[in-house]
Design an enzyme around this catalytic site. Sequence first.
Site, PDB file in Angstrom:
ATOM      1  N   GLU A  10       0.875  -1.179   0.000  1.00 58.40           N
ATOM      2  CA  GLU A  10       0.000   0.000   0.000  1.00 58.40           C
ATOM      3  C   GLU A  10       0.910   1.227   0.000  1.00 58.40           C
ATOM      4  OE1 GLU A  10      -2.168  -0.190   3.690  1.00 58.40           O
ATOM      5  OE2 GLU A  10      -2.002  -2.367   3.690  1.00 58.40           O
ATOM      6  N   TYR A  93      -7.831   4.867  -3.470  1.00 57.24           N
ATOM      7  CA  TYR A  93      -8.694   5.617  -2.560  1.00 57.24           C
ATOM      8  C   TYR A  93      -7.934   6.785  -1.941  1.00 57.24           C
ATOM      9  CZ  TYR A  93      -6.356   2.795   1.106  1.00 57.24           C
ATOM     10  OH  TYR A  93      -5.447   2.188   1.925  1.00 57.24           O
ATOM     11  N   ASP A  95      -6.632   8.309   1.466  1.00 58.42           N
ATOM     12  CA  ASP A  95      -6.321   8.015   2.868  1.00 58.42           C
ATOM     13  C   ASP A  95      -5.975   9.345   3.530  1.00 58.42           C
ATOM     14  OD1 ASP A  95      -5.645   7.010   5.297  1.00 58.42           O
ATOM     15  OD2 ASP A  95      -4.039   5.713   4.598  1.00 58.42           O
ATOM     16  N   GLU A 100      -4.022   6.925  -2.294  1.00 54.21           N
ATOM     17  CA  GLU A 100      -3.312   5.694  -1.945  1.00 54.21           C
ATOM     18  C   GLU A 100      -3.712   4.581  -2.903  1.00 54.21           C
ATOM     19  OE1 GLU A 100      -2.759   2.618   1.852  1.00 54.21           O
ATOM     20  OE2 GLU A 100      -3.066   4.755   2.177  1.00 54.21           O
ATOM     21  N   THR A 103      -2.029  -2.662  -3.847  1.00 59.23           N
ATOM     22  CA  THR A 103      -1.972  -3.702  -4.873  1.00 59.23           C
ATOM     23  C   THR A 103      -2.977  -4.808  -4.565  1.00 59.23           C
ATOM     24  OG1 THR A 103      -0.340  -5.109  -3.742  1.00 59.23           O
ATOM     25  CG2 THR A 103       0.521  -3.346  -5.167  1.00 59.23           C
ATOM     26  N   HIS A 156       3.467   0.733   2.879  1.00 60.34           N
ATOM     27  CA  HIS A 156       3.310  -0.438   3.731  1.00 60.34           C
ATOM     28  C   HIS A 156       3.404  -1.734   2.935  1.00 60.34           C
ATOM     29  CE1 HIS A 156       0.784   2.220   6.709  1.00 60.34           C
ATOM     30  NE2 HIS A 156       2.035   2.628   6.573  1.00 60.34           N
ATOM     31  N   ASN A 158       2.391  -6.043   3.284  1.00 60.24           N
ATOM     32  CA  ASN A 158       1.543  -6.992   4.000  1.00 60.24           C
ATOM     33  C   ASN A 158       1.931  -8.411   3.613  1.00 60.24           C
ATOM     34  OD1 ASN A 158      -0.577  -5.114   5.255  1.00 60.24           O
ATOM     35  ND2 ASN A 158      -0.556  -4.461   3.125  1.00 60.24           N
TER      36      ASN A 158
END
Length: 502
Positions: A10, A93, A95, A100, A103, A156, A158
């Site tokens: 992100e 979107y 943020d 932002e 993926t 970020h 994940n």
Amino acid sequence: MSVRRVMGTEVEYGISVQGQPTANPMVASSQVVNAYATATVRARRARWDFEEESPLRDARGFDMSRQIADPTQLTDEDLGLANVILTNGARLYVDHAHPEYSTPEVVSPLDIVRWDKAGEQIMLDAARRAQQLPGNPQIVLYKNNTDNKGASYGAHENYLMRRSTPFADIVRHLTPFFVSRQVFCGAGRVGRGQDGRTHGFQISQRADFFEVEVGLETTLKRPIINTRDEPHADPEKYRRLHVIIGDANLAEIATYLKVGTTSLILAMIEDRFITRDLSVEMPVNALRAVSHDPSLEQRVTLHDGRKLTAIELQLEYFDLARKYVEDRYGADADAQTVDVLARWEDVLARLESDPMSLADQLDWVAKLKLIEQYRTRDGLAWDDAKLQLIDYQYSDIRPEKGLYHRLVNAGRIQRLLTDAEIDDAMMNPPAETRAYFRGRCLEKYAPDIAAASWDSVIFDLPGRESLQRVPTIDPLRGSKAHVGELIDRCATADELVRALTR
């Protein structure tokens, strides 16, 4: 495990409205996202489904109270800001004050690079479309992490992990790795301290903004290890490790190594392969100290008393990873795992011998080389404001303006992907995860989709009184192999839902 696992990134993009320094960034960000959605999202614009979000659940076994949480942590609230799901399975979107891009879920480091790069092109297209609106000034987006005025925004990562892995093991083994991995995945920054007031160059854009070792926050008191426990999958089987400490990379090899090496470390943690203690004394201070020394000579003190450079600490992890892959896979290791190990070893060796030889692979080195060229040519001291402008211009995503893109066009940056592969990923989802189902449904049945999220697609079908939720709780189901033929065969969303619920 190998480097392959379910993962994603992100990235919040820096935003500037040209000629309007006091422009509202939330408004500008909304214009960017809405411009792209209006031009590319067919028929109904599916909303994001917040029902399964749980941003205040902590991996240490409790939920933070909403009363004490910072508003920026309440990502499960629909604030009415621009928020769309794309046909490639990604989310675009606003943020808070930034556009932002998240993926879709993928299963390999190279796919991370591909869909992350697709995000850059989507953001570029979005900004250009926003500028075409009547009366709109030019909006410029930067893939960076700080405005050098005290604000930082995230890039970020994940990673899906086994729930059975003790969280204390993750903290113990991953913290030293994060302290030291910046030597190959830092984006480089002019200025030190959160406001950049101290002159000089450092390796990481984000290092100065971390204040604690472990915590739930992402915008205040940022932790090296984030404890958000929001798996977007079966919580009995999985946790999603939410990594907030990385920089926003433009160099493809830097991104590839960042996620590839981290995935290997997580595999070793899951398999309890790491037995030596590599814990670092005062890791927050060590993180900043390593970043502030681009000569790479800074040493950190380990709990066992040893004093190692960040490169030497990374070599400890590399040695473990090499032995792990040999022990678990031998000659059967997959190609990307072998490639990540080979590139990791080569980069560490070259960082020890001649860091500038990596200017065609790593962002911080490429940026530093550019800046030193300007300093030599124009006699610029480190306190010259022009150097920060060069820093910003490196991360400008416009190919005609951004210095990174100029280096690429001049053949001075190595690439892993072709433009055609990235262009394809802008529109199409990865084949190996549930993102395939989400993306194909949005492409084929857009008028009948009311909402979607990482773990569901919600249909609003003619003739049905209630919405039809199709759960996608398993990230590895809903792939092309599972549903590709079914989606191809079903002409309507009603046919698809009937087939799935039969």
